[in-house]
Design an enzyme around this catalytic site. Structure first.
Site, mmCIF file in Angstrom:
data_model
loop_
_atom_site.group_PDB
_atom_site.id
_atom_site.type_symbol
_atom_site.label_atom_id
_atom_site.label_comp_id
_atom_site.label_asym_id
_atom_site.label_seq_id
_atom_site.Cartn_x
_atom_site.Cartn_y
_atom_site.Cartn_z
ATOM 1 N N GLU A 1 1.107 -0.917 -0.349
ATOM 2 C CA GLU A 1 0.388 0.522 -0.089
ATOM 3 C C GLU A 1 1.201 1.310 0.264
ATOM 4 O OE1 GLU A 1 -0.350 -2.733 2.282
ATOM 5 O OE2 GLU A 1 -2.594 -3.424 1.934
ATOM 6 N N PRO B 1 10.494 -15.125 0.013
ATOM 7 C CA PRO B 1 9.094 -15.534 0.875
ATOM 8 C C PRO B 1 8.642 -14.563 1.395
ATOM 9 C CG PRO B 1 11.116 -15.754 2.307
ATOM 10 C CD PRO B 1 11.726 -16.134 1.310
ATOM 11 N N ASN C 1 0.527 -9.490 -5.285
ATOM 12 C CA ASN C 1 0.902 -8.574 -6.526
ATOM 13 C C ASN C 1 1.784 -9.205 -7.526
ATOM 14 O OD1 ASN C 1 0.646 -6.015 -8.123
ATOM 15 N ND2 ASN C 1 2.446 -5.484 -6.867
ATOM 16 N N PRO C 2 0.698 -9.034 -8.819
ATOM 17 C CA PRO C 2 1.817 -9.767 -10.265
ATOM 18 C C PRO C 2 1.785 -8.114 -10.995
ATOM 19 C CG PRO C 2 -0.660 -9.272 -10.573
ATOM 20 C CD PRO C 2 -0.637 -8.672 -9.433
#
Length: 441
Positions: free
Chosen positions: A68, A270, A337-338
């Site tokens: 964000e 990770p 998020n891609p």
């Protein structure tokens, strides 16, 4: 549920916070010992300011965590270009470090106060924001109530509601309406998100697209990139990024399956680097040789896995490959998020559980930039195909760049929507004496 019941429920929430307040200090101290709070700045979580409030208009912007924060940085820079002070709050140590690295003195950073009456009143009373702009999906009842009581506009940008959150709010419709109708404006990521916000009582609601499409690619240390590129040499690579528990084991299985065919290097990043010790132990049990970025281990010809257990270096890891599996999508739910891998030239693979990023994946998939795999076997086949098929991989990479271009424009739409709130503050800010002293302390 009637309005009266909703008022009782919200009053009960406030009372529970007040009753829990004496326990907050020890709780924060415990989290600090665990590394989840900044010990030197714990009082900020109780609403005590550690910096002075500058004179002039000030917007309180809040971003819960790293994703964000990155999304609203361009918006923050636009506010600063208009000479409006920005107080940026975040909730994690990681996001605070990111703010310092990327924005520095451009903003005033504080940790967000706990959603309890006393910290919130203390915080808002001190900073006296002219508007509050929050990113994405969080709704904190005590904060919403105090801002509304003081008549401070509450604006939600890059707003989205996950399937699970929408179902939860829908079961408590009266409570939702009592909170969401206090929002002065919602700028939603997608038509579906906009519909959900309206259904829960928010108005007005407009659609901008995803602000993350208008952000810059994550940065990278050029010297480190050269070093690792040289160490990797001609070996093929693929990455499993933003992984959650269980997905590192999946990546290990894929690596062992493909190693006899490709001899590739697997990069595992990770989502929570504090799990790195457990991940390394699991990989070694699988018979794999591990180089950890946090130890500055070299990547040799014998290295099976580069474990990216650092914060803020996603730009490095993604620049070392052209194939990226995005986690929290195969053994967990919600997705991650891609857009960053697509932005940095990676063919995107994902599991089917991508509810939180549905719109982004739909855009990428329509262009042919992303593929969904059902299980570890399908993932191994997809990775192998992309590693050996340069044309197919390059087509996905180019499709990703095209999709990103298609999705841009959310920042301009967001700024336009904010103008009724921002323009008066811009005028006021530019009328302020340039050498005005700070207030507070």
């Amino acid at each position: 549920m009637s309005g009266g019941v909703a008022r009782v429920a919200l009053a009960t929430y406030r009372l529970a916070g007040i009753m829990a307040y004496p326990l907050v200090g020890p709780y924060l101290a415990y989290r600090a010992v665990k590394g989840k709070e900044d010990a030197s700045r714990r009082l900020e979580r109780l609403g005590y300011a550690s910096l002075a409030r500058p004179r002039g208009p000030l917007v309180w912007a809040h971003a819960a965590s790293v994703g964000e924060t990155l999304a609203i940085m361009p918006m923050i820079r636009e506010l600063r270009r208009r000479d409006i002070h920005v107080l940026l709050t975040t909730g994690t140590v990681t996001s605070a470090a990111l703010v310092q690295a990327r924005l520095g003195e451009e903003v005033i950073h504080q940790y967000v106060p706990l959603d309890i009456k006393f910290p919130i009143k203390r915080f808002i009373g001190y900073w006296q924001p002219d508007a509050c702009i929050t990113a994405e999906s969080e709704i904190w009842p005590a904060t919403v109530a105090e801002l509304a009581r003081r008549g401070i506009p509450q604006i939600r940008v890059n707003a989205r509601i996950s399937d699970r959150s929408f179902q939860r709010w829908s079961r408590r419709k009266a409570i939702a309406e009592a909170l969401f109708d206090k929002l002065a404006l919602v700028v939603a990521q997608s038509d579906l998100d906009a519909e959900r916000f309206r259904d829960l009582g928010a108005w007005p609601v407009i659609v901008s697209g995803n602000l993350k499409t208008d952000t810059d690619p994550p940065p990278c240390d050029a010297e480190l990139l050269v070093r690792y590129s040289n160490e990797i040499g001609s070996r093929q690579t693929w990455a499993a990024i933003s992984t959650f528990e269980g997905e590192e084991k999946v990546a290990a299985t894929v690596h062992r399956t493909l190693k006899p065919k490709n001899g590739q290097l697997t990069i595992i990043v990770p989502r929570h680097p504090d799990r790195a010790d457990a991940i390394e132990a699991m990989l070694k049990e699988e018979g794999l040789s591990v180089a950890r970025r946090s130890r500055n281990d070299p990547v040799t010809a014998e290295t099976d896995v580069l474990l990216g257990d650092t914060i803020g270096e996603m730009g490095l890891y993604l620049r070392l490959t052209e194939v990226a599996f995005v986690g929290r999508s195969l053994t967990n739910e919600g997705g991650q998020n891609p857009l960053e891998p697509a932005m940095l030239g990676c063919a995107v693979l994902s599991g089917p559980n991508i509810q939180n990023f549905r719109d982004a994946y739909q855009h990428l998939a329509r262009r042919g930039a992303a593929r969904v795999v059902r299980d570890v076997e399908m993932l191994a086949k997809a990775v192998h195909y992309l590693l050996i098929n340069d044309l197919a991989r390059r087509k996905m990479v180019e499709a990703g760049h095209e999709a990103m271009e298609d999705m841009r424009g959310a920042l301009g739409k967001t700024i336009k929507a904010l103008e009724p709130y921002v323009n008066p503050l811009t005028v006021s800010a530019r009328l302020q004496p340039k050498a005005a002293a700070a207030v507070g302390g």
